[in-house]
Design a protein around this motif. Structure first.
Motif, PDB file in Angstrom:
ATOM      1  N   ASP A   1      -7.029  13.200   7.922  1.00 13.62           N
ATOM      2  CA  ASP A   1      -6.982  12.777   6.827  1.00 13.62           C
ATOM      3  C   ASP A   1      -5.515  12.665   6.119  1.00 13.62           C
ATOM      4  N   ASP A   2      -4.705  13.706   6.451  1.00 13.30           N
ATOM      5  CA  ASP A   2      -3.329  13.777   6.009  1.00 13.30           C
ATOM      6  C   ASP A   2      -2.542  13.044   6.713  1.00 13.30           C
ATOM      7  N   ALA A   3      -2.496  12.352   7.767  1.00 12.47           N
ATOM      8  CA  ALA A   3      -1.476  11.763   8.568  1.00 12.47           C
ATOM      9  C   ALA A   3      -1.442  10.066   8.264  1.00 12.47           C
ATOM     10  N   TYR A   4      -2.375   9.584   7.643  1.00 16.24           N
ATOM     11  CA  TYR A   4      -2.254   8.513   6.940  1.00 16.24           C
ATOM     12  C   TYR A   4      -1.820   7.139   7.791  1.00 16.24           C
TER      13      TYR A   4
ATOM     14  N   THR B   1      -5.432  -5.993  21.297  1.00 18.56           N
ATOM     15  CA  THR B   1      -4.180  -6.762  21.061  1.00 18.56           C
ATOM     16  C   THR B   1      -3.093  -5.804  20.290  1.00 18.56           C
ATOM     17  N   PRO B   2      -2.008  -6.191  20.531  1.00 16.95           N
ATOM     18  CA  PRO B   2      -0.757  -5.447  19.720  1.00 16.95           C
ATOM     19  C   PRO B   2      -1.171  -5.308  18.281  1.00 16.95           C
ATOM     20  N   VAL B   3      -0.665  -4.266  17.644  1.00 17.15           N
ATOM     21  CA  VAL B   3      -1.158  -4.025  16.258  1.00 17.15           C
ATOM     22  C   VAL B   3       0.001  -3.596  15.391  1.00 17.15           C
ATOM     23  N   PHE B   4       0.043  -4.122  14.252  1.00 10.66           N
ATOM     24  CA  PHE B   4       0.905  -3.557  13.339  1.00 10.66           C
ATOM     25  C   PHE B   4       0.581  -2.540  12.733  1.00 10.66           C
ATOM     26  N   SER B   5       1.574  -1.531  12.890  1.00 19.39           N
ATOM     27  CA  SER B   5       0.909  -0.153  12.658  1.00 19.39           C
ATOM     28  C   SER B   5       2.131   0.951  11.963  1.00 19.39           C
ATOM     29  N   GLY B   6       1.650   2.140  11.451  1.00 20.59           N
ATOM     30  CA  GLY B   6       2.522   3.161  10.925  1.00 20.59           C
ATOM     31  C   GLY B   6       1.852   3.846   9.964  1.00 20.59           C
ATOM     32  N   ARG B   7       2.628   4.652   9.115  1.00 26.40           N
ATOM     33  CA  ARG B   7       2.059   5.597   8.289  1.00 26.40           C
ATOM     34  C   ARG B   7       1.904   5.303   6.858  1.00 26.40           C
ATOM     35  N   LEU B   8       1.115   5.493   5.865  1.00 21.21           N
ATOM     36  CA  LEU B   8       1.052   5.184   4.539  1.00 21.21           C
ATOM     37  C   LEU B   8       1.581   6.674   4.112  1.00 21.21           C
TER      38      LEU B   8
ATOM     39  N   MET C   1       0.901  -1.272  -0.096  1.00 24.11           N
ATOM     40  CA  MET C   1      -0.082  -0.040  -0.011  1.00 24.11           C
ATOM     41  C   MET C   1       0.863   1.200  -0.018  1.00 24.11           C
ATOM     42  N   GLY C   2       2.200   1.096   0.186  1.00 25.12           N
ATOM     43  CA  GLY C   2       3.255   2.088   0.160  1.00 25.12           C
ATOM     44  C   GLY C   2       3.492   2.784   1.355  1.00 25.12           C
ATOM     45  N   ALA C   3       3.443   1.821   2.781  1.00 27.82           N
ATOM     46  CA  ALA C   3       3.832   2.475   3.813  1.00 27.82           C
ATOM     47  C   ALA C   3       5.238   2.964   3.823  1.00 27.82           C
ATOM     48  N   ASP C   4       5.341   3.985   4.676  1.00 28.31           N
ATOM     49  CA  ASP C   4       6.617   4.676   5.163  1.00 28.31           C
ATOM     50  C   ASP C   4       7.313   3.494   5.942  1.00 28.31           C
ATOM     51  N   SER C   5       8.250   2.910   5.366  1.00 26.20           N
ATOM     52  CA  SER C   5       8.759   1.690   6.295  1.00 26.20           C
ATOM     53  C   SER C   5       9.665   2.110   7.645  1.00 26.20           C
ATOM     54  N   THR C   6      10.023   3.556   7.709  1.00 23.82           N
ATOM     55  CA  THR C   6      10.528   3.867   8.912  1.00 23.82           C
ATOM     56  C   THR C   6       9.445   4.205   9.968  1.00 23.82           C
ATOM     57  N   THR C   7       8.397   3.918   9.605  1.00 24.02           N
ATOM     58  CA  THR C   7       7.275   4.157  10.893  1.00 24.02           C
ATOM     59  C   THR C   7       6.481   2.847  11.390  1.00 24.02           C
ATOM     60  N   LEU C   8       6.791   1.898  10.471  1.00 28.21           N
ATOM     61  CA  LEU C   8       6.093   0.374  10.770  1.00 28.21           C
ATOM     62  C   LEU C   8       6.871  -0.122  11.998  1.00 28.21           C
ATOM     63  N   ALA C   9       5.867  -0.779  12.890  1.00 24.32           N
ATOM     64  CA  ALA C   9       6.399  -1.737  13.766  1.00 24.32           C
ATOM     65  C   ALA C   9       5.025  -2.256  14.578  1.00 24.32           C
TER      66      ALA C   9
END
Length: 198
Positions: A58-61, A186-193, A32-40
């Motif tokens: 809406d602009d935080a993605y 539960t813990p969730v995999f998350s970040g920003r697109l 989906m085009g995530a910013d890999s530096t934000t994913l955890a």
């Protein structure tokens, strides 16, 4: 509760969900085009500490993702990238199947079904259920199921389920689900697109 059952009758002013069969949550958000530096993988407390102030901007993605049976799911909390980016469902579906389920307060439901990089069926109820308003290589793919649910795919009649309930059921028929507990406990995999480039 299995499938999407907790969503029925629930006040959800914005719903932006992307699903992919056979992918992991990280693979889905990467496509989906995530910013890999934000994913955890974050606990709910950490997730809210990091994103609570911008969660519905809406602009935080902000996106969270997880697994249900053979499907990965991704929830965009405030953005609409799953429908604003015309190629997203195609990219996600490469080598597999992907579904986008988007709804807002208009009321509007957008249902996109893609296989192996190709949009098969696209329906936007703001236009209509009618064939002339659909997109994709097989716009009639789900007509039999829509009729079985007492909707009329040749008109704007969504039947007794309403547009949201109708497409929740179509998604569930594909094996799609999203446990409510996975969103809030539960813990969730998350970040920003990353936003779509015009």
């Amino acid at each position: 509760m299995a499938g999407l059952g907790w969503m029925y009758g629930r006040d959800l002013p914005l719903l932006s969900l992307t699903f992919a069969r056979g992918l992991t949550a990280p693979q889905l958000v990467e496509r989906m085009g995530a910013d890999s530096t934000t994913l955890a993988l974050r606990s709910q407390d950490v997730f809210l500490d990091e994103f609570g102030d911008v969660l519905y901007d809406d602009d935080a993605y902000v996106v969270s993702a997880g697994q249900y049976a053979s499907w990965a799911w991704a929830w965009e909390h405030g953005s609409w990238l799953c429908v604003e980016d015309d190629d997203l469902v195609r990219r996600v579906s490469a080598g597999t199947t992907a579904v986008v389920l988007h709804a807002n307060e208009k009321p509007m439901v957008e249902f996109l079904y893609a296989e192996d990089g190709r949009l098969v069926t696209g329906i936007n109820t703001l236009l209509s259920l009618r064939p002339e308003d659909r997109t994709g290589s097989e716009p009639h793919r789900f007509d039999a199921r829509l009729r079985a649910l007492k909707a009329d795919p040749d008109s704007d009649d969504s039947g007794p389920l309403g547009f949201r309930g109708l497409f929740y059921r179509v998604a569930e028929d594909l094996g799609i689900g999203l446990p409510y507990e996975d969103l809030i406990k539960t813990p969730v995999f998350s970040g920003r697109l990353q936003p779509r480039v015009p």
